[in-house]
Design a protein around this motif. Structure first.
Motif, mmCIF file in Angstrom:
data_model
loop_
_atom_site.group_PDB
_atom_site.id
_atom_site.type_symbol
_atom_site.label_atom_id
_atom_site.label_comp_id
_atom_site.label_asym_id
_atom_site.label_seq_id
_atom_site.Cartn_x
_atom_site.Cartn_y
_atom_site.Cartn_z
ATOM 1 N N THR A 1 -6.652 -5.401 10.142
ATOM 2 C CA THR A 1 -6.302 -4.925 8.802
ATOM 3 C C THR A 1 -4.789 -4.800 8.742
ATOM 4 O O THR A 1 -4.176 -4.160 9.599
ATOM 5 C CB THR A 1 -6.973 -3.571 8.493
ATOM 6 O OG1 THR A 1 -6.732 -2.672 9.568
ATOM 7 C CG2 THR A 1 -8.470 -3.739 8.307
ATOM 8 N N GLU B 1 -5.210 -5.232 -3.512
ATOM 9 C CA GLU B 1 -5.876 -5.995 -2.462
ATOM 10 C C GLU B 1 -5.241 -7.387 -2.443
ATOM 11 O O GLU B 1 -4.973 -7.957 -3.507
ATOM 12 C CB GLU B 1 -7.376 -6.102 -2.750
ATOM 13 C CG GLU B 1 -8.199 -6.638 -1.597
ATOM 14 C CD GLU B 1 -8.115 -5.766 -0.358
ATOM 15 O OE1 GLU B 1 -7.280 -6.093 0.524
ATOM 16 O OE2 GLU B 1 -8.857 -4.783 -0.250
ATOM 17 N N HIS C 1 -2.730 -3.210 6.999
ATOM 18 C CA HIS C 1 -2.066 -1.921 6.777
ATOM 19 C C HIS C 1 -2.193 -0.981 7.979
ATOM 20 O O HIS C 1 -1.686 0.141 7.943
ATOM 21 C CB HIS C 1 -2.624 -1.243 5.520
ATOM 22 C CG HIS C 1 -4.039 -0.766 5.642
ATOM 23 N ND1 HIS C 1 -5.061 -1.591 6.040
ATOM 24 C CD2 HIS C 1 -4.594 0.459 5.439
ATOM 25 C CE1 HIS C 1 -6.189 -0.911 6.054
ATOM 26 N NE2 HIS C 1 -5.935 0.340 5.704
ATOM 27 N N THR D 1 0.805 -1.231 0.000
ATOM 28 C CA THR D 1 0.000 0.000 0.000
ATOM 29 C C THR D 1 0.831 1.272 0.000
ATOM 30 O O THR D 1 0.275 2.357 -0.105
ATOM 31 C CB THR D 1 -0.956 0.082 1.207
ATOM 32 O OG1 THR D 1 -0.189 0.228 2.412
ATOM 33 C CG2 THR D 1 -1.846 -1.129 1.307
ATOM 34 N N TYR E 1 -6.624 -13.713 3.463
ATOM 35 C CA TYR E 1 -6.754 -12.300 3.102
ATOM 36 C C TYR E 1 -8.140 -12.060 2.517
ATOM 37 O O TYR E 1 -8.588 -12.782 1.623
ATOM 38 C CB TYR E 1 -5.697 -11.917 2.077
ATOM 39 C CG TYR E 1 -4.288 -12.222 2.531
ATOM 40 C CD1 TYR E 1 -3.574 -11.333 3.330
ATOM 41 C CD2 TYR E 1 -3.673 -13.415 2.166
ATOM 42 C CE1 TYR E 1 -2.285 -11.624 3.752
ATOM 43 C CE2 TYR E 1 -2.387 -13.710 2.593
ATOM 44 C CZ TYR E 1 -1.697 -12.811 3.383
ATOM 45 O OH TYR E 1 -0.432 -13.103 3.804
ATOM 46 N N HIS F 1 -8.214 -4.668 2.971
ATOM 47 C CA HIS F 1 -6.966 -5.119 3.601
ATOM 48 C C HIS F 1 -7.185 -5.887 4.906
ATOM 49 O O HIS F 1 -6.370 -5.808 5.832
ATOM 50 C CB HIS F 1 -6.038 -3.928 3.850
ATOM 51 C CG HIS F 1 -5.838 -3.035 2.665
ATOM 52 N ND1 HIS F 1 -5.888 -3.500 1.374
ATOM 53 C CD2 HIS F 1 -5.579 -1.710 2.572
ATOM 54 C CE1 HIS F 1 -5.676 -2.497 0.535
ATOM 55 N NE2 HIS F 1 -5.495 -1.405 1.238
#
Length: 383
Positions: free
Chosen positions: A260, A208, A262, A89, A227, A238
């Motif tokens: 998540t 993604e 990130h 990301t 995921y 995410h």
């Protein structure tokens, strides 16, 4: 989200973006060789991407501090999850959307390090080499020798177009080794998630992660990481769920982590924060361009990267074409003389015994993979 196709595309680039989307829709086979419109190009070569494995070097070093097999398996999982934000990301945050990295040339090199400090012990070094051009394969080695933690791996991408998204199957794997004070060594086989690149129609691509990846320890502990993105069980981008299961002879409950990747996640049984990557990462230290050799990424691509950063795409294309033509000529010369390119830091092996041995424990697919052995001759070998 905007519903207008190409809304995020600069006005001067809209026609080339439309042409690109049409060519994507009608393309079959691997997309990696396709030429992308200039505004979607990154000024960074793919050979720099292995640095994302260690942008939080204290987590990499901390793996060795675990007092038990379980604690080290958890530390490996925490470090791995913490690498995903940088890998998948960070371009969105720094450049507004995902960008297509520069396609490395055969023999391209990238060197860097994270300096020693009291928290993580010795210097952590990175050696990267582009070991194949067709298909593009990048091999890498990360070492913190003082802590006894080493990562060796290689990666390639097979890309296709489906349902308005680019699907990227990541080929390759990594092996993490941890040398313990007892003299024993633990190994961890790390497989790679699939990627789905969405947002193409709007000219603002983002990544993604999809499906499942695994981390299998030689001690029997297995992390299974699922995921999920928008439209799945959480509706959030995410999202992941990781389950760390013990080996059959250890009678304890699995660890389940959700969140998540990130931002943050929690250990579901205790509610404690598991990973948190909302703080600043630590960029790799790299020699100034003027001190680099001709095969090092930032020296090699300097003119191209400068053009992209300044919006001078004509200049970038000129420099890029020069590099690509030189590479074609080099391959023709090798063909004419009956020689092949010699790798500098890695040696190709037909199968990786660690992958095969640990992969059997979770029925890895494929059951065998090739690999690249590090030759121990990087620029930091004596440091």
């Amino acid at each position: 989200m905007s519903e207008q196709v190409g809304e995020a595309v600069p006005a001067a680039q809209k026609s080339s973006w439309t042409t690109f989307l049409k060519s994507l829709a009608g393309f079959t086979g691997d997309l990696s060789a396709m030429t992308a419109p200039p505004f979607i190009l990154s000024p960074t070569s793919l050979t720099e991407f292995p640095a994302y494995w260690c942008e939080r070097p204290e987590l990499f070093a901390a793996i060795a501090d675990g007092k038990t097999e379980q604690a080290r398996a958890l530390a490996v999982l925490k470090w791995f999850i913490s690498t995903l934000k940088g890998q998948y990301t960070s371009r969105n945050e720094s450049m507004g959307s995902e960008k297509k990295p520069l396609n490395p040339v055969l023999g391209e090199l990238f060197y860097g390090y994270w300096p020693a400090n009291a928290t993580r012990g010795g210097k952590t070094t990175l050696v990267v080499e582009q070991v194949s051009h067709h298909p593009p394969i990048t091999a890498y080695r990360i070492e913190n020798l003082e802590k006894g933690v080493i990562l060796t791996g290689h990666s390639a991408q097979k890309t296709s177009f489906s349902g308005g998204s680019i699907i990227v199957k990541q080929v390759g794997h990594a092996v993490l080794t941890v040398s313990l004070p007892s003299g024993a060594t633990e190994e961890y086989l790390i497989t790679l998630p699939r990627l789905r690149i969405d947002g193409l129609w709007y000219g603002s691509p983002y990544i993604e992660l999809a499906e499942t990846s695994y981390i299998q320890s030689s001690t029997g502990w297995l992390s299974t990481i699922e995921y999920k993105g928008k439209g799945y069980f959480s509706g959030k981008s995410h999202t992941f769920k990781a389950t760390l299961t013990p080996p059959p002879h250890v009678h304890t409950s699995p660890h389940v982590i959700e969140g998540t990747w990130h931002t943050t996640s929690k250990e579901m049984h205790s509610g404690a924060t598991f990973h948190d990557v909302t703080s600043l990462k630590e960029e790799i230290t790299v020699a100034p361009v003027e001190e680099q050799g001709e095969w090092e990424s930032r020296k090699l691509w300097y003119g191209v990267a400068k053009g992209i950063r300044e919006g001078d795409f004509e200049s970038a294309a000129t420099f890029k074409g020069k590099i690509e033509n030189e590479q074609r000529q080099r391959r023709r010369d090798e063909s004419a003389s009956g020689t092949t390119w010699e790798l500098r830091h890695f040696k190709h092996v037909e199968y990786d015994p660690v992958y095969e041995r640990l992969g059997k424990l979770f029925k890895a697919n494929p059951p065998t993979e090739d690999g690249y052995d590090y030759l121990g001759n990087g620029p930091y070998s004596e440091s």
